[in-house]
Design an enzyme around this catalytic site. Structure first.
Site, PDB file in Angstrom:
ATOM      1  N   THR A 159       0.886  -1.163   0.000  1.00 45.94           N
ATOM      2  CA  THR A 159       0.000   0.000   0.000  1.00 45.94           C
ATOM      3  C   THR A 159       0.922   1.210   0.000  1.00 45.94           C
ATOM      4  O   THR A 159       1.987   1.190   0.623  1.00 45.94           O
ATOM      5  CB  THR A 159      -0.928   0.044   1.240  1.00 45.94           C
ATOM      6  OG1 THR A 159      -0.132   0.114   2.429  1.00 45.94           O
ATOM      7  CG2 THR A 159      -1.828  -1.182   1.303  1.00 45.94           C
ATOM      8  N   HIS A 160       0.547   2.228  -0.727  1.00 48.55           N
ATOM      9  CA  HIS A 160       1.380   3.423  -0.872  1.00 48.55           C
ATOM     10  C   HIS A 160       2.757   3.081  -1.459  1.00 48.55           C
ATOM     11  O   HIS A 160       3.734   3.812  -1.243  1.00 48.55           O
ATOM     12  CB  HIS A 160       1.560   4.153   0.464  1.00 48.55           C
ATOM     13  CG  HIS A 160       0.271   4.438   1.166  1.00 48.55           C
ATOM     14  ND1 HIS A 160      -0.539   5.500   0.842  1.00 48.55           N
ATOM     15  CD2 HIS A 160      -0.354   3.763   2.166  1.00 48.55           C
ATOM     16  CE1 HIS A 160      -1.613   5.495   1.627  1.00 48.55           C
ATOM     17  NE2 HIS A 160      -1.530   4.444   2.429  1.00 48.55           N
ATOM     18  N   SER A 175      19.346  -0.267 -25.481  1.00 51.50           N
ATOM     19  CA  SER A 175      19.697   1.150 -25.570  1.00 51.50           C
ATOM     20  C   SER A 175      20.709   1.359 -26.688  1.00 51.50           C
ATOM     21  O   SER A 175      21.568   0.501 -26.935  1.00 51.50           O
ATOM     22  CB  SER A 175      20.296   1.621 -24.239  1.00 51.50           C
ATOM     23  OG  SER A 175      20.943   2.870 -24.376  1.00 51.50           O
ATOM     24  N   LYS A 188      21.557  -2.301 -21.069  1.00 53.14           N
ATOM     25  CA  LYS A 188      20.135  -2.066 -20.827  1.00 53.14           C
ATOM     26  C   LYS A 188      19.242  -3.130 -21.451  1.00 53.14           C
ATOM     27  O   LYS A 188      19.474  -3.601 -22.550  1.00 53.14           O
ATOM     28  CB  LYS A 188      19.710  -0.697 -21.378  1.00 53.14           C
ATOM     29  CG  LYS A 188      20.327   0.502 -20.689  1.00 53.14           C
ATOM     30  CD  LYS A 188      19.895   0.595 -19.240  1.00 53.14           C
ATOM     31  CE  LYS A 188      18.426   0.924 -19.088  1.00 53.14           C
ATOM     32  NZ  LYS A 188      18.049   2.206 -19.686  1.00 53.14           N
ATOM     33  N   GLU A 216       5.795  -0.324 -21.362  1.00 50.82           N
ATOM     34  CA  GLU A 216       5.759   1.141 -21.350  1.00 50.82           C
ATOM     35  C   GLU A 216       4.853   1.677 -22.452  1.00 50.82           C
ATOM     36  O   GLU A 216       4.128   2.663 -22.251  1.00 50.82           O
ATOM     37  CB  GLU A 216       7.178   1.693 -21.504  1.00 50.82           C
ATOM     38  CG  GLU A 216       8.055   1.438 -20.284  1.00 50.82           C
ATOM     39  CD  GLU A 216       9.500   1.885 -20.492  1.00 50.82           C
ATOM     40  OE1 GLU A 216       9.818   2.348 -21.599  1.00 50.82           O
ATOM     41  OE2 GLU A 216      10.296   1.740 -19.548  1.00 50.82           O
ATOM     42  N   TYR A 256     -28.393  14.715 -38.187  1.00 48.36           N
ATOM     43  CA  TYR A 256     -27.018  14.493 -38.629  1.00 48.36           C
ATOM     44  C   TYR A 256     -26.313  15.816 -38.866  1.00 48.36           C
ATOM     45  O   TYR A 256     -26.882  16.772 -39.391  1.00 48.36           O
ATOM     46  CB  TYR A 256     -26.987  13.657 -39.923  1.00 48.36           C
ATOM     47  CG  TYR A 256     -25.567  13.348 -40.355  1.00 48.36           C
ATOM     48  CD1 TYR A 256     -24.868  12.285 -39.784  1.00 48.36           C
ATOM     49  CD2 TYR A 256     -24.900  14.153 -41.272  1.00 48.36           C
ATOM     50  CE1 TYR A 256     -23.547  12.023 -40.133  1.00 48.36           C
ATOM     51  CE2 TYR A 256     -23.582  13.896 -41.630  1.00 48.36           C
ATOM     52  CZ  TYR A 256     -22.913  12.832 -41.065  1.00 48.36           C
ATOM     53  OH  TYR A 256     -21.610  12.573 -41.403  1.00 48.36           O
TER      54      TYR A 256
END
Length: 458
Positions: free
Chosen positions: A155-156, A277, A283, A290, A317
């Site tokens: 949590t948090h 990368s 990397k 993402e 329309y």
């Protein structure tokens, strides 16, 4: 090029203005649906006697030829013909001659385009549901492999209590189940036929709207012709459902991104769902996760874009409604690709069970176990909470954890604490003891997995 609606006009059109007003680059995505709708319409025109049988047969034959050419990728559309409807009419004319002009009897582009969109969305909502099902199946299969894999619950974004990794995965299964239910419910509004409303007021021809609706597989017809051609609620509802679905995927993507980081090292994604990368050779970036997180924004944008288009439109329309399709198509493609990518990531990711377990041994996520232990022995929970809180503070200052506190120190705090406390503080024990329905206990998780398998019919 002569416009099919050009009888009222004297001046020639300007190419760049034609391009601005055309929608063919977008709405050609509904070519298949446009032909299906036209076939149903001409069938009705023939069976009601509005067209002669030979006319209806010729038009139907021409439309079937266009279907075959479309399937082979042989149809070419032009901006000069504006949209998919006029392009198809021109192509039909090229196939069968002037009788093609009778196809548009008792029909407007207004009810035609609305019908196309209903048909398109009905088909693609079902495809999205199937893609959700595939992702749910992958989640349940992965969860079944990790019923007793222990990880920190948060949590948090702070360690809270230890949980089963399978339990975490099943939370997303449940979210996706609601997404699937929402999409299923939206079909009630999608599965309505606007064909026969014509431009806005219906038609003087003796059409049979129920016949075309039945031919097209719709469950109902619009009761009001004005509403039929101006309603875009069904698209808004789909975009809203899609936004919630993408939000769920984005939350999960964020967790995958965290879990693959050096700080967590809970999972590793396969190379197929990662990139490198251009400058840093070490990397391995979770780019697919993402991208899904990022694409959520475009789906939200499609929803707010259409809400804005519709907010000030009078009936019925208006050309503004040409802006209703691109966001719908984009959202469908975004959902289908995101769900497919996510399914692949879950199926192939490597789970580092020991790393997860170790992370629950070097924290205070077992503090609630000690408070519950004292409460179970009769101490009011609030008193137990305060005692444990002070003990955690003392531990943090001394640099050790609850399981490292000597028994003598525990008993100095409370004589209720006995030697069995160390077993109770173990993260695996903490997880296994949570037997409440829907909890993270191993037996509960196993039960949830079996229920999920039955629901998915795995």
């Amino acid at each position: 090029m002569e416009k099919l609606w050009g009888g009222r006009f004297e001046g020639a059109s300007t190419p760049w203005i034609d391009a601005f007003g055309a929608s063919i680059e977008v709405d050609q995505a509904m070519a298949e649906q446009d032909l299906i709708g036209s076939l149903a319409h001409v069938k009705m025109l023939g069976e009601t006697g509005i067209l002669e049988p030979e006319e209806a047969a010729a038009i139907s034959s021409g439309l079937q030829i266009l279907q075959q050419k479309l399937a082979r990728g042989e149809l070419t559309f032009t901006i000069q013909n504006e949209d998919i409807h006029l392009n198809m009419e021109k192509l039909l004319h090229a196939e069968i001659g002037p009788v093609a002009g009778k196809l548009h009897t008792a029909r407007s582009r207004n009810d035609q385009v609305a019908t196309d969109m209903h048909l398109y969305l009905k088909t693609h909502v079902q495809l999205i549901q199937e893609a959700i099902h595939d992702l749910q199946t992958a989640l349940v299969a992965k969860a079944a492999e990790h019923i007793e894999t222990v990880m920190p619950g948060y949590t948090h974004l702070q360690h809270a209590q230890p949980i089963a990794f399978a339990h975490h995965l099943l939370a997303y299964y449940e979210m996706l189940a609601r997404d699937k239910e929402r999409l299923q419910d939206s079909l009630k509004r999608i599965d309505i036929c606007p064909l026969g409303a014509a431009a806005l007021a219906g038609t003087t021809f003796p059409i049979d709207r129920a016949m075309t609706a039945d031919t097209l597989g719709f469950q109902a017809i619009y009761a009001n012709s004005l509403d039929a051609v101006s309603d875009r609620d069904f698209i808004l509802e789909f975009l809203s459902d899609a936004s919630i679905l993408m939000m769920h995927l984005s939350r999960f993507a964020e967790e995958l991104i965290l879990w693959t980081s050096h700080e967590f090292q809970f999972v590793t994604l396969t190379d197929a769902y990662s990139t490198g990368s251009s400058i840093m050779p070490q990397k391995k970036n979770p780019d697919m996760a993402e991208l899904i997180r990022g694409k959520t924004g475009r789906v939200y944008g499609n929803l707010f874009g259409l809400l804005t288009v519709l907010k000030g439109l009078p009936l019925a329309y208006n050309k503004d409604l040409q802006e209703d399709k691109e966001g719908m198509f984009d959202t469908v493609e975004t959902l289908l690709s995101s769900l497919k990518i996510f399914t692949g990531m879950i199926e192939t990711m490597e789970v580092h069970s020991e790393t997860m377990r170790q992370s629950t041994e070097k924290d205070f996520s077992n503090a609630t176990e000690l408070a519950d232990y004292l409460a179970a022995k009769g101490l009011p929970f609030r008193e137990a909470h305060e005692i444990v809180g002070k003990l955690v503070l003392a531990c943090t200052k001394k640099g050790y954890y609850l399981q490292n506190v000597p028994l003598a120190d525990y008993q100095a705090i409370s004589p209720l604490i006995e030697a069995d406390i160390y077993d109770k503080l173990a993260s695996r024990t903490a997880v296994s003891r949570r037997h409440s329905e829907g909890g993270t206990g191993f037996d509960q998780v196993a039960s949830q997995i079996e229920k999920a398998k039955q629901a998915l019919q795995m």
